[in-house]
Design an enzyme around this catalytic site. Structure first.
Site, PDB file in Angstrom:
ATOM      1  N   CYS A 269      70.329  -9.162  30.908  1.00  0.00           N
ATOM      2  CA  CYS A 269      69.838  -7.464  31.036  1.00  0.00           C
ATOM      3  C   CYS A 269      69.543  -7.169  29.282  1.00  0.00           C
ATOM      4  CB  CYS A 269      69.977  -6.520  31.592  1.00  0.00           C
ATOM      5  SG  CYS A 269      69.774  -4.834  32.069  1.00  0.00           S
TER       6      CYS A 269
ATOM      7  N   ASP B  40      57.409 -14.248  30.878  1.00  0.00           N
ATOM      8  CA  ASP B  40      55.539 -14.406  30.961  1.00  0.00           C
ATOM      9  C   ASP B  40      54.890 -15.611  31.804  1.00  0.00           C
ATOM     10  OD1 ASP B  40      56.358 -12.054  28.634  1.00  0.00           O
ATOM     11  OD2 ASP B  40      55.803 -14.476  27.638  1.00  0.00           O
TER      12      ASP B  40
END
Length: 317
Positions: free
Chosen positions: A86, A192
């Site tokens: 994160c 992605d």
């Protein structure tokens, strides 16, 4: 993912086309071990139909990792995943998640504590490849030496956030380092992946054992289904009525799970997932975003289906 991959959305994903494995929202070990527990324990709520399921945690206290890992084992999860990826500034500034890339000694302590508390439950790590610049070979090699069941590599640095293109060569690097060391750690690539074509290409190029899809599921709810069956059309091919029906199902399940008090604003984050790729979708999303209750949101959708979009726009205001 924060505020979105709760038990409700996971069940919606399962019905749309189940992946092989799912992960909870990342959950604070500090929150679970302090007075904040009532606010965060819901992140670990799940139903049997969501399994296999990993509980993902974050924090920087080895003792709390040990306690939480033991509890997660008792709760019936299939594994524990440590978030070291994160990039949110306020979390990194506390020395947690991606900050651990600069603190390998603590990272090793946290992994060891989690493994001790988890017993025979698999412990894995999800990570980025560096802070402002990639240090993939050093960092991934270090993590592989910790005896993890799995390592998920998101091919971006912390400073990239979600910008630029994920570097999948670092996933292939992790596979090579794993193989050279003769380890059994499973390598998962992330970043992605928004379609079945990209999924298969990345798996083929890197030799990874798995591919994690995060944001991609919000762009095509059927992405996991299409990975298994190339003839499956993506979610955008549905009619507007069918898409609205999916959103209504999410709203109903949300009410059944969490009730009507609180959490409604979180539900709005899914409007664009369902209400997309049809004429007027943007106006309908805007109308939903202005509602304040589940009932008002349903009324907006009903008005739209009934052919009264002007009413739909007027209702929430």
């Amino acid at each position: 993912m924060e505020d979105v991959t709760d038990t409700v959305f996971r069940r919606m994903v399962q019905s749309a086309g189940a992946p092989d494995l799912m992960v909870t929202e990342f959950t604070s070990t500090d929150g679970l071990c302090t007075a904040g527990r009532p606010r965060v324990i819901g992140r670990l709520r799940f139903t049997p139909g969501e399994k296999p399921l990993l509980a993902q945690v974050w924090g920087n206290s080895p003792e709390r990792y040990r306690r939480v890992a033991s509890e997660i084992r008792e709760m019936g999860f299939d594994g524990l995943d440590i978030n070291m990826g994160c990039p949110v500034r306020k979390i990194v500034s506390r020395g947690s998640c991606s900050a651990l890339i600069q603190n390998p000694a603590l990272a090793a302590e946290l992994i060891a504590a989690a493994k001790e508390g988890a017993g025979d439950l698999p412990v894995s790590v999800k990570t980025r490849i560096g802070i402002s610049a990639s240090r993939a070979e050093e960092w991934l090699g270090f993590l592989l030496a910790q005896g993890l069941a799995a390592l998920t590599v998101h091919g971006r640095t912390v400073s990239q956030q979600s910008d630029g293109e994920a570097d999948w060569s670092t996933v292939a690097l992790a596979v090579r380092l794993r193989d050279e060391a003769g380890l059994a750690t499973r390598i998962v690539g992330n970043g992605d992946v928004r379609s079945a074509d990209v999924f298969h290409r990345r798996a083929r190029e890197t030799g990874a054992d798995g591919v994690m899809i995060g944001r991609g599921v919000f762009e095509d709810l059927f992405v996991f289904r299409s990975i298994r069956d190339s003839s499956t059309a993506d979610f955008s091919a549905l009619t507007s009525g069918q898409k609205i029906d999916w959103f209504r199902r999410h709203i109903e399940l949300h009410v059944q799970t969490w009730g009507t008090a609180g959490r409604f604003d979180t539900l709005k984050k899914f409007a664009k997932t369902y209400l997309r790729a049809f004429e007027g979708a943007g106006r309908l999303v805007d109308a939903v975003m202005h509602t304040r209750t589940h009932a008002a949101a349903r009324e907006v959708l009903d008005a739209w289906i009934a052919g009264r979009p002007a009413i739909a726009e007027a209702v929430p205001r």
